[in-house]
Design a protein around this motif. Structure first.
Motif, mmCIF file in Angstrom:
data_model
loop_
_atom_site.group_PDB
_atom_site.id
_atom_site.type_symbol
_atom_site.label_atom_id
_atom_site.label_comp_id
_atom_site.label_asym_id
_atom_site.label_seq_id
_atom_site.Cartn_x
_atom_site.Cartn_y
_atom_site.Cartn_z
ATOM 1 N N MET A 24 0.852 -1.176 0.000
ATOM 2 C CA MET A 24 0.000 0.000 0.000
ATOM 3 C C MET A 24 0.897 1.238 0.000
ATOM 4 N N ASN A 25 0.585 2.180 -0.898
ATOM 5 C CA ASN A 25 1.410 3.382 -0.936
ATOM 6 C C ASN A 25 0.851 4.452 -0.006
ATOM 7 N N LYS A 26 1.595 5.551 0.148
ATOM 8 C CA LYS A 26 1.229 6.588 1.119
ATOM 9 C C LYS A 26 -0.050 7.333 0.750
ATOM 10 N N SER A 27 -0.382 7.364 -0.528
ATOM 11 C CA SER A 27 -1.583 8.100 -0.925
ATOM 12 C C SER A 27 -2.821 7.209 -0.962
ATOM 13 N N SER A 28 -2.705 5.985 -0.454
ATOM 14 C CA SER A 28 -3.862 5.094 -0.449
ATOM 15 C C SER A 28 -4.164 4.628 0.972
ATOM 16 N N PHE A 29 -5.365 4.101 1.139
ATOM 17 C CA PHE A 29 -5.775 3.573 2.432
ATOM 18 C C PHE A 29 -6.830 2.497 2.203
ATOM 19 N N LEU A 30 -7.134 1.745 3.242
ATOM 20 C CA LEU A 30 -8.120 0.676 3.139
ATOM 21 C C LEU A 30 -9.479 1.151 3.618
ATOM 22 N N ILE A 31 -10.513 0.752 2.893
ATOM 23 C CA ILE A 31 -11.870 0.913 3.378
ATOM 24 C C ILE A 31 -12.445 -0.477 3.558
ATOM 25 N N VAL A 32 -13.349 -0.601 4.493
ATOM 26 C CA VAL A 32 -13.798 -1.912 4.935
ATOM 27 C C VAL A 32 -15.315 -1.941 5.012
ATOM 28 N N GLY A 33 -15.898 -3.045 4.591
ATOM 29 C CA GLY A 33 -17.334 -3.249 4.729
ATOM 30 C C GLY A 33 -18.066 -3.175 3.398
ATOM 31 N N GLN A 34 -19.187 -3.862 3.345
ATOM 32 C CA GLN A 34 -19.968 -3.981 2.119
ATOM 33 C C GLN A 34 -20.365 -2.635 1.530
ATOM 34 N N HIS A 35 -21.034 -1.818 2.295
ATOM 35 C CA HIS A 35 -21.558 -0.559 1.763
ATOM 36 C C HIS A 35 -20.436 0.386 1.345
ATOM 37 N N ALA A 36 -19.410 0.504 2.154
ATOM 38 C CA ALA A 36 -18.301 1.410 1.835
ATOM 39 C C ALA A 36 -17.589 0.982 0.549
ATOM 40 N N VAL A 37 -17.333 -0.303 0.408
ATOM 41 C CA VAL A 37 -16.621 -0.800 -0.775
ATOM 42 C C VAL A 37 -17.486 -0.658 -2.028
ATOM 43 N N ILE A 38 -18.752 -1.030 -1.950
ATOM 44 C CA ILE A 38 -19.626 -0.936 -3.122
ATOM 45 C C ILE A 38 -19.787 0.521 -3.556
#
Length: 96
Positions: free
Chosen positions: A1-15
């Motif tokens: 993962m690079n510095k300008s990215s991040f993780l999002i988690v969960g069905q609604h957030a990802v969709i």
């Protein structure tokens, strides 16, 4: 993962990230069941078309979220930050 990215988690957030044309989704990590669900919720468009998709087990996805104690529900995406307008520019556009 690079510095300008991040993780999002969960069905609604990802969709919603996948549906948002302004959001750059770099990778999606799904369980097989999650993939089926995404296609059921988006029957007219393949939202996974231009995205690198990795299929993982629930246990494998747990490793991404265990330290933050977040519930992924079989959906995790690596996304880039959205461009943030300068406050002056934002106000200027709203007053026009």
């Amino acid at each position: 993962m690079n510095k300008s990215s991040f993780l999002i988690v969960g069905q609604h957030a990802v969709i919603e990230a996948l549906r948002n044309p302004k959001r750059k989704v770099l990778k999606v990590f799904l369980t097989e069941e999650s993939k089926k669900n995404i296609h059921r919720k988006n029957p007219k468009k393949n939202v996974l078309e231009d995205v690198k998709v990795y299929f993982k087990s629930k246990k494998e996805l747990d490793k991404y979220t265990s330290k933050d104690q977040m519930m992924h529900g079989g959906y995790i995406a690596e996304v880039e930050h959205l461009d943030q307008p300068e406050l002056k520019e934002f106000i200027k556009k709203k007053t026009i």
